[in-house]
Design an enzyme around this catalytic site. Structure first.
Site, PDB file in Angstrom:
ATOM      1  N   ASP A  89       0.876  -1.162   0.000  1.00  0.00           N
ATOM      2  CA  ASP A  89       0.000   0.000   0.000  1.00  0.00           C
ATOM      3  C   ASP A  89       0.922   1.223   0.000  1.00  0.00           C
ATOM      4  OD1 ASP A  89      -1.892   1.971   0.495  1.00  0.00           O
ATOM      5  OD2 ASP A  89      -2.040   1.493   2.621  1.00  0.00           O
ATOM      6  N   ASP A  91       0.221   4.631   0.389  1.00  0.00           N
ATOM      7  CA  ASP A  91      -0.045   5.663   1.381  1.00  0.00           C
ATOM      8  C   ASP A  91       0.423   5.230   2.759  1.00  0.00           C
ATOM      9  OD1 ASP A  91      -1.259   6.816  -0.752  1.00  0.00           O
ATOM     10  OD2 ASP A  91      -3.223   7.042   0.144  1.00  0.00           O
ATOM     11  N   GLU A  98      -1.129  10.427   3.087  1.00  0.00           N
ATOM     12  CA  GLU A  98      -2.363   9.747   2.709  1.00  0.00           C
ATOM     13  C   GLU A  98      -2.871  10.554   1.520  1.00  0.00           C
ATOM     14  OE1 GLU A  98      -4.326   7.171   3.470  1.00  0.00           O
ATOM     15  OE2 GLU A  98      -3.046   6.402   5.054  1.00  0.00           O
ATOM     16  N   ARG A 134     -14.917   7.634   1.301  1.00  0.00           N
ATOM     17  CA  ARG A 134     -14.032   8.762   1.022  1.00  0.00           C
ATOM     18  C   ARG A 134     -14.183   9.200  -0.413  1.00  0.00           C
ATOM     19  NH1 ARG A 134      -8.377   6.830   3.218  1.00  0.00           N
ATOM     20  NH2 ARG A 134      -9.157   4.887   2.460  1.00  0.00           N
TER      21      ARG A 134
END
Length: 134
Positions: A89, A91, A98, A134
Site C-alpha cells: 500500500d 499511502d 495519505e 471517502r
C-alpha cells in the site's frame, strides 16, 4: 534444510535494531550471521531448524521473543526463494502522505475525509467501505 527469517520494520521509525536481531538469533535454531538489507529497516537471518515445526510457529515464536515490536516477520525455506514482486500500500507505507487526505485538502474536505481515514486505520470500519465513503 536452510531457512531464512526476514524482519522488516516501518521506514520512518527505523525500529529494527541490533538488539532485535540478537533476540531473534537466540530463538532460531543454528542461526547464521544476520545480514542487513537496509539498516534499521530490514534484515535477514539464515538458520537451520532443528525440529519439524511449521513456519507460522517459528514466526509466532519470533514475534513473542521480540516483545511484539511492530515488525513484519517472514520465515521461508531458502531453496527456491526469489524476490520477484513487492506488493505494498503506497499511502503511509511507501510514502509519508495519505493521498486521499491530500486531495481532500485541495477541495476543502480534509476534516471529513481524514476522520474516515482515521476510523479505517483503527480498524473501526473495513477498508473497502472506507474507500468508497471517502
Amino acid at each position: 534444510m536452510l531457512h531464512v527469517a526476514t524482519l522488516i520494520g516501518y521506514r520512518p521509525q527505523m525500529i529494527l535494531t541490533e538488539r532485535n536481531l540478537r533476540q531473534a538469533c537466540e530463538i532460531l535454531d543454528d542461526p547464521g550471521p544476520p545480514q542487513w538489507l537496509n539498516p534499521g529497516i530490514a534484515a535477514e537471518i539464515p538458520f537451520i531448524p532443528a525440529k519439524l515445526e511449521g513456519l507460522k510457529v517459528i514466526e509466532d515464536r519470533l514475534r513473542a521473543a521480540l516483545d511484539f515490536v511492530p515488525l513484519d516477520i517472514v520465515v521461508q525455506k531458502a531453496e527456491g526463494r526469489r524476490k520477484k514482486l513487492l506488493l505494498a500500500d503506497m499511502d503511509k507505507t511507501m510514502i509519508e502522505q495519505e493521498c486521499l487526505d491530500e486531495l481532500a485538502a485541495e477541495i476543502g474536505e480534509l476534516a471529513s475525509i481524514a476522520a474516515i481515514t482515521e476510523r479505517a486505520m483503527r480498524g473501526d470500519i473495513p477498508f473497502e467501505p472506507a474507500l468508497r465513503e471517502r
